[in-house]
Scaffold this motif. Structure first.
Motif, mmCIF file in Angstrom:
data_model
loop_
_atom_site.group_PDB
_atom_site.id
_atom_site.type_symbol
_atom_site.label_atom_id
_atom_site.label_comp_id
_atom_site.label_asym_id
_atom_site.label_seq_id
_atom_site.Cartn_x
_atom_site.Cartn_y
_atom_site.Cartn_z
ATOM 1 N N ILE A 1 0.765 -1.217 -0.081
ATOM 2 C CA ILE A 1 -0.034 -0.092 -0.012
ATOM 3 C C ILE A 1 0.839 1.407 0.055
ATOM 4 O O ILE A 1 2.031 1.099 0.414
ATOM 5 C CB ILE A 1 -1.010 0.113 1.163
ATOM 6 C CG1 ILE A 1 -0.551 0.139 2.405
ATOM 7 C CG2 ILE A 1 -1.777 -1.123 1.318
ATOM 8 C CD1 ILE A 1 -0.894 0.740 3.862
ATOM 9 N N ARG A 2 0.256 2.255 -0.373
ATOM 10 C CA ARG A 2 1.011 3.514 -0.258
ATOM 11 C C ARG A 2 -0.200 4.557 0.370
ATOM 12 O O ARG A 2 -1.313 4.352 -0.123
ATOM 13 C CB ARG A 2 1.590 4.284 -1.494
ATOM 14 C CG ARG A 2 2.140 5.606 -1.000
ATOM 15 C CD ARG A 2 2.250 6.362 -2.546
ATOM 16 N NE ARG A 2 2.064 7.741 -2.507
ATOM 17 C CZ ARG A 2 1.839 8.689 -3.354
ATOM 18 N NH1 ARG A 2 1.313 8.403 -4.579
ATOM 19 N NH2 ARG A 2 1.889 10.050 -3.124
ATOM 20 N N CYS A 3 0.029 5.188 1.436
ATOM 21 C CA CYS A 3 -1.213 5.984 2.031
ATOM 22 C C CYS A 3 -1.136 7.372 1.240
ATOM 23 O O CYS A 3 -0.090 8.068 1.028
ATOM 24 C CB CYS A 3 -0.534 6.236 3.641
ATOM 25 S SG CYS A 3 -2.055 7.253 4.398
ATOM 26 N N VAL A 4 -2.300 7.725 0.861
ATOM 27 C CA VAL A 4 -2.663 9.067 0.131
ATOM 28 C C VAL A 4 -3.019 10.003 1.054
ATOM 29 O O VAL A 4 -2.704 11.392 0.764
ATOM 30 C CB VAL A 4 -3.748 8.713 -0.864
ATOM 31 C CG1 VAL A 4 -4.038 9.946 -1.669
ATOM 32 C CG2 VAL A 4 -3.517 7.543 -1.941
ATOM 33 N N GLY A 5 -3.436 9.671 2.270
ATOM 34 C CA GLY A 5 -4.119 10.662 3.040
ATOM 35 C C GLY A 5 -4.910 10.044 3.989
ATOM 36 O O GLY A 5 -5.102 9.177 4.136
ATOM 37 N N ARG A 6 -5.243 11.012 5.065
ATOM 38 C CA ARG A 6 -6.195 10.614 6.204
ATOM 39 C C ARG A 6 -7.588 10.995 5.576
ATOM 40 O O ARG A 6 -7.766 12.172 5.439
ATOM 41 C CB ARG A 6 -6.013 11.449 7.530
ATOM 42 C CG ARG A 6 -4.389 10.817 8.092
ATOM 43 C CD ARG A 6 -4.307 9.752 8.803
ATOM 44 N NE ARG A 6 -5.456 9.987 9.977
ATOM 45 C CZ ARG A 6 -5.918 8.747 10.568
ATOM 46 N NH1 ARG A 6 -5.537 7.661 10.240
ATOM 47 N NH2 ARG A 6 -6.857 8.848 11.464
ATOM 48 N N THR A 7 -8.498 10.143 5.829
ATOM 49 C CA THR A 7 -9.645 10.460 5.501
ATOM 50 C C THR A 7 -10.455 11.583 6.359
ATOM 51 O O THR A 7 -11.362 12.432 5.908
ATOM 52 C CB THR A 7 -10.967 9.238 5.147
ATOM 53 O OG1 THR A 7 -10.905 8.631 6.610
ATOM 54 C CG2 THR A 7 -10.134 8.450 4.280
ATOM 55 N N ASP A 8 -10.057 11.714 7.582
ATOM 56 C CA ASP A 8 -10.567 12.853 8.589
ATOM 57 C C ASP A 8 -9.839 13.952 8.359
ATOM 58 O O ASP A 8 -10.059 15.134 8.975
ATOM 59 C CB ASP A 8 -10.346 12.179 9.959
ATOM 60 C CG ASP A 8 -9.034 11.661 10.400
ATOM 61 O OD1 ASP A 8 -8.104 11.543 9.389
ATOM 62 O OD2 ASP A 8 -8.939 11.163 11.411
ATOM 63 N N ASP A 9 -8.829 14.107 7.526
ATOM 64 C CA ASP A 9 -8.026 15.304 7.119
ATOM 65 C C ASP A 9 -8.579 15.874 5.897
ATOM 66 O O ASP A 9 -8.441 17.014 5.167
ATOM 67 C CB ASP A 9 -6.753 15.387 6.840
ATOM 68 C CG ASP A 9 -5.963 14.861 8.109
ATOM 69 O OD1 ASP A 9 -6.460 15.450 9.498
ATOM 70 O OD2 ASP A 9 -4.898 14.554 8.398
#
Length: 433
Positions: free
Chosen positions: A327-335
């Motif tokens: 995986i690669r983290c694209v961003g935080r859904t709560d941000d």
């Protein structure tokens, strides 16, 4: 590889083993966790047989962070999901507690061992190995990141803990002790590159050949990674963990094509649509929110825990030989912000802006004008210029156009002189309300 037999096991065989672990974990929760006894009963499940195996996990409700917090009280400071007696707990970590009250994360001896093994698999994927020295910049406590530090001892490295906010001490350690690797957030790695340049410290000529970044999204962004590798003269790989589930669950190998699941056998990953909760198949190119379930946890196991991390998945073979999904983290859904129907991650904005290096420093600040998630365009974005570069309206217009083309929303880019946006010795703050 730290654990070759496990890390190269076929994913089909892994799934069979995980199904058995999951069934045991569910039975354990029903027997020991007041939180899940109540939660699953409300969902219509009273026995492990009714719940079944991993093939039917989608029928079960998600676990939200707020639910765990709501179950805490003076009588239950950890939460009603605690599934062991207090004397079985060997360590209690905590989260930073953004609401003022921290969330406590208890571990039994087995849980702590699982965390260390997982971290050792994840970090060793970067190429570090026994006999090498590594400098760490994460504090050992009270936060869960400290648990990851046991991985370096387990791998057989010479561990040099420096901690957060000790830049002078860190650079002295690099100069005198000549470590092969350092571990820090990508924000701090970028800050140190500027620090070294201002003071004539030759990072590229140092002993550091591997920079392991974690703690926030960014280490996998191509432009930022290229910038860090050029500044440090080192290979940059990233790792990722989720405090409530486990530290350094994912780690990137030297192929730099996504982070492998180092927690295989300990956690089960799912992908969902963050708005509807519908499952998304874990296949090449898929994107969604990461949901994790403990498979072999004792103190406070979690079932279908929503991480709020928005990720991209790869399941194609990796040349390193590891077989777990990446995986690669694209961003935080709560941000995430919603700009006229378009989901916008601040880290994605930074990734686009970083394509304009070396004209920009790579430091940005998003300034939403409206309270809440929904924003009207154009979304204000402050972009800091590179040192000694006097950009003007033409550069701002080009950045705005690139954001529009790649992220499909309108931004208003304001350019700021170099050094005017705040740097961080830990995690960057990309949004200012």
């Amino acid at each position: 590889m730290f654990d070759p037999e496990v890390e190269t096991r076929s994913w089909r065989d892994q799934a069979r083993q995980d199904d058995a672990r999951y069934r045991r974990q569910v039975a354990y929760l029903l027997a020991r966790s007041a939180f899940y006894q109540n939660k699953l009963k409300q969902a219509g499940f009273t026995t492990a047989d009714e719940i079944g195996g991993l093939e039917s996990i989608e029928r079960l409700p998600f676990t939200e962070k707020d639910e765990i917090r709501a179950s805490c009280s003076a009588d239950h400071p950890i939460g009603t999901h605690l599934a062991v007696h207090r004397e079985e707990i060997v360590c209690i970590f905590s989260t930073s507690g953004t609401t003022g009250t921290p969330s406590y994360i208890p571990l039994t001896a087995q849980d702590l061992e699982n965390w260390v093994v997982t971290s050792a698999r994840s970090y060793s994927a970067s190429g570090i190995g026994p006999g090498e020295a590594i400098v760490s910049t994460y504090n050992a406590g009270p936060f869960v990141a400290g648990a990851a530090l046991g991985a370096f001892d387990r791998i057989g490295m010479t561990h040099i803990p420096v901690g957060t906010g000790n830049t002078e001490r860190l650079m002295v350690a690099i100069r005198l002790l000549k470590p092969a690797a350092v571990v820090m957030t990508p924000s701090y790695a970028a800050h140190l590159a500027e620090w070294a340049e201002e003071r004539g410290f030759d990072l590229r000529g140092s002993s550091v050949k591997r920079v392991l970044v974690a703690g926030e999204p960014g280490g996998g962004e191509p432009a930022l990674r290229a910038h860090l590798e050029q500044a440090w003269g080192a290979r940059v790989t990233e790792a990722m963990g989720i405090g409530d589930i486990g530290v350094s669950l994912w780690g990137e190998c030297e192929e730099q094509s996504g982070m492998h699941l180092g927690g295989r056998g300990f956690v089960h990953p799912e992908l969902i649509d963050p708005e509807t909760g519908a499952s998304i198949a874990m296949e090449d190119g898929a994107r969604g929110e990461l949901v994790l379930t403990h498979l072999n946890h004792q103190a406070a196991p979690l079932l279908r825990f929503r991480t709020r991390d928005h990720v991209q998945v790869w399941t194609s073979p990796c040349r390193c030989g590891r077989t777990a999904p990446r995986i690669r983290c694209v961003g935080r859904t709560d941000d995430m912000l919603l700009v006229r129907g378009v989901n916008v991650f601040p880290s994605a904005i930074r990734e686009v802006v970083n394509q304009f290096m070396p004209d920009v420093s790579g430091v940005i600040l998003v300034k939403p004008q409206d309270p809440g998630v929904r924003q009207e365009p154009p979304l204000p974005v402050v972009v800091e210029l590179a040192k000694d570069y006097a950009g003007g309206p033409e550069l701002a217009a080009r950045i705005q156009m690139r954001i529009r083309d790649m992220l499909v929303f309108a931004a208003r880019v304001n350019l700021a002189p170099w050094g005017t946006l705040q740097r961080s010795e830990y995690k960057s703050k990309l949004v200012q309300r």
